[in-house]
Design an enzyme around this catalytic site. Structure first.
Site, PDB file in Angstrom:
ATOM      1  N   SER A 209       1.111  -1.000  -0.072  1.00 59.51           N
ATOM      2  CA  SER A 209       0.070   0.398   0.147  1.00 59.51           C
ATOM      3  C   SER A 209       1.424   0.813   0.282  1.00 59.51           C
ATOM      4  O   SER A 209       1.994   1.208  -0.357  1.00 59.51           O
ATOM      5  CB  SER A 209      -0.656  -0.126   0.848  1.00 59.51           C
ATOM      6  OG  SER A 209      -2.151   0.930   1.174  1.00 59.51           O
ATOM      7  N   ASN A 210       0.755   2.103   0.632  1.00 58.76           N
ATOM      8  CA  ASN A 210       1.531   3.470   0.761  1.00 58.76           C
ATOM      9  C   ASN A 210       0.763   4.553   1.360  1.00 58.76           C
ATOM     10  O   ASN A 210      -0.550   3.814   2.323  1.00 58.76           O
ATOM     11  CB  ASN A 210       1.161   4.645  -1.270  1.00 58.76           C
ATOM     12  CG  ASN A 210      -0.454   4.254  -0.981  1.00 58.76           C
ATOM     13  OD1 ASN A 210      -1.285   4.743  -0.211  1.00 58.76           O
ATOM     14  ND2 ASN A 210      -1.051   4.393  -2.409  1.00 58.76           N
TER      15      ASN A 210
END
Ligand code: C5P
Length: 399
Positions: A209-210
């Site tokens: 993810s980020n």
């Protein structure tokens, strides 16, 4: 009602300028932040010290400060404002505005302002009734300027008639009405907004993810909703509450986000693509937790779909807005994306500026369309969202 609104108060050389102090006081008391621009002649009617004190901000008169050469940027001022109110507006200033004359800071600010502009004329009755003044006011109306009609009564000349600047309380009421109108300016419009980070599963417990918090996208959804638009918010992972009146659809992966967006876009007037979508996803998701070994581990990745580009390819007459977060050749890369993904405009996040970026509540952005780029000052994400929605509204109204 005016809480947090940025208002530039322009003052021209008219005896009614003495009322501008009360007007400014009322705007500040209603919660607005006010910056005052005066023409050189206005200083003869009311002192900069009075206006600086009631507005709680330095007064702007000259193009630059003669002491230190510091430039008073009318462009930045015009971008900061939610409303430019010129009260009193003299016959001379209105004539110049109608013809695009730019020989003082008040006028250059008018030419740079992208926000609504309102004027409260003040002059003697014959000047007001003169065909030239009426012609200039008609031109201003045509240019989208709101005219707060003067009242009738005693004039400084001793005559009685129309030309007295509207009373400060009535000007504030007119300003409130302008903002009120804005609340339904996107009624009957429907928008799709993507926000937050996507999650690409590696196995049942791990993912890629980020750091996107979703704050910018949620602020855009909220700002669109606040103007009466119907908003569908397709949201990746965030910890934010759903903005009032917004329909939220939660997704995890880029693929799920794509599936939710592709059909909905057809029913919308436009979409704002704020989500931080993963560019790569594991080629296969393990159905059990991957065991660690002693050596390195490689996870094969495949490309995800570019949701924005796919919507752009099937855009029709809809409006499409994208975001870009770049670390080098920022503007060129953003312009490339603008064209490639068929965006109407792109919001470039400046990662190099303090106060900009992922998790904070503020942002520094440049709005880039095919003709130009406009860098906005440091603002809260909600304020940035208002500017984005202002631009959306301008484009939709000119289509
Ligand atoms: O190419 P890049 O990821 O920098 O493009 C950013 C813009 O494209 C953003 O508006 C983002 O929401 C959108 N995007 C998308 N789907 C992807 C990748 C980016 O909608 N797979």
């Amino acid at each position: 009602m005016l809480k947090g609104k940025h208002i530039i108060l322009g003052i021209t050389g008219s005896i009614a300028a003495y009322k501008s102090a009360v007007l400014c006081r009322l705007l500040v008391a209603a919660g607005a932040e006010v910056k005052v621009v005066m023409t050189p002649l206005a200083k003869q009617f009311i002192t900069p010290l009075t206006m600086a004190t009631v507005s709680q901000n330095p007064i702007l008169v000259e193009f630059f400060n003669p002491e230190n050469g510091e430039w008073n940027s009318h462009v930045k001022l015009g971008e900061w404002a939610d409303l430019y109110l010129i009260a009193p507006a003299s016959a001379n200033t209105m004539a110049k505005m109608a013809h695009g004359v730019a020989d003082n800071l008040l006028l250059t600010t008018y030419l740079s302002a992208r926000c609504p502009v309102a004027v409260a004329p003040a002059m003697d009755l014959d000047m007001y009734a003169h065909a030239a003044t009426q012609r200039n006011m008609a031109q201003l109306r045509q240019d989208g300027v709101h005219i707060i009609e003067p009242g009738s009564g005693f004039l400084a000349s001793g005559l009685i008639g129309k030309g007295r600047m509207a009373e400060p309380a009535d000007i504030v009421a007119a300003v409130e009405q302008l903002f009120e109108k804005k609340k339904s300016s996107l009624a009957c419009r429907r928008f799709l907004v993507t926000a937050g980070a996507t999650i690409e599963a590696i196995d049942p417990v791990r993912f890629i993810s980020n750091h996107s918090s979703g704050k910018m996208g949620y602020a855009v959804a909220e700002a669109l909703g606040a103007r009466g638009a119907e908003v569908v918010l397709v949201s990746g992972r965030t910890s934010l509450d759903t903005p009032h009146g917004v329909q939220r659809i939660d997704v995890l992966s880029a693929e799920q986000m794509y599936n939710e967006c592709k059909n909905r876009f057809a029913e919308c007037d436009g979409a704002v693509m704020c989500a931080a979508v993963a560019d790569y996803t594991p080629a296969a998701v393990a159905d059990h937790k991957l065991k660690k070994g002693d050596g390195e581990m490689n996870i094969p990745l495949k490309r995800t779909r570019d949701i924005a580009a796919e919507l752009g390819a099937n855009k029709g007459g809809r409006l499409l807005v994208g975001f870009a977060m770049e670390t080098e050749n920022e503007v060129e890369n953003a312009q490339g994306k603008l064209a490639r993904k068929n965006f109407d405009f792109i919001v470039l996040n400046s990662l190099k500026k303090e106060g900009a970026g992922f998790r904070g509540d503020t942002n520094v952005v440049t709005l880039i369309d095919s003709e130009r780029g406009v860098e906005l000052p440091l603002m809260s994400k909600r304020e940035v969202a208002e500017k984005i929605v202002d631009k959306i509204e301008n484009i939709i109204n000119s289509k």
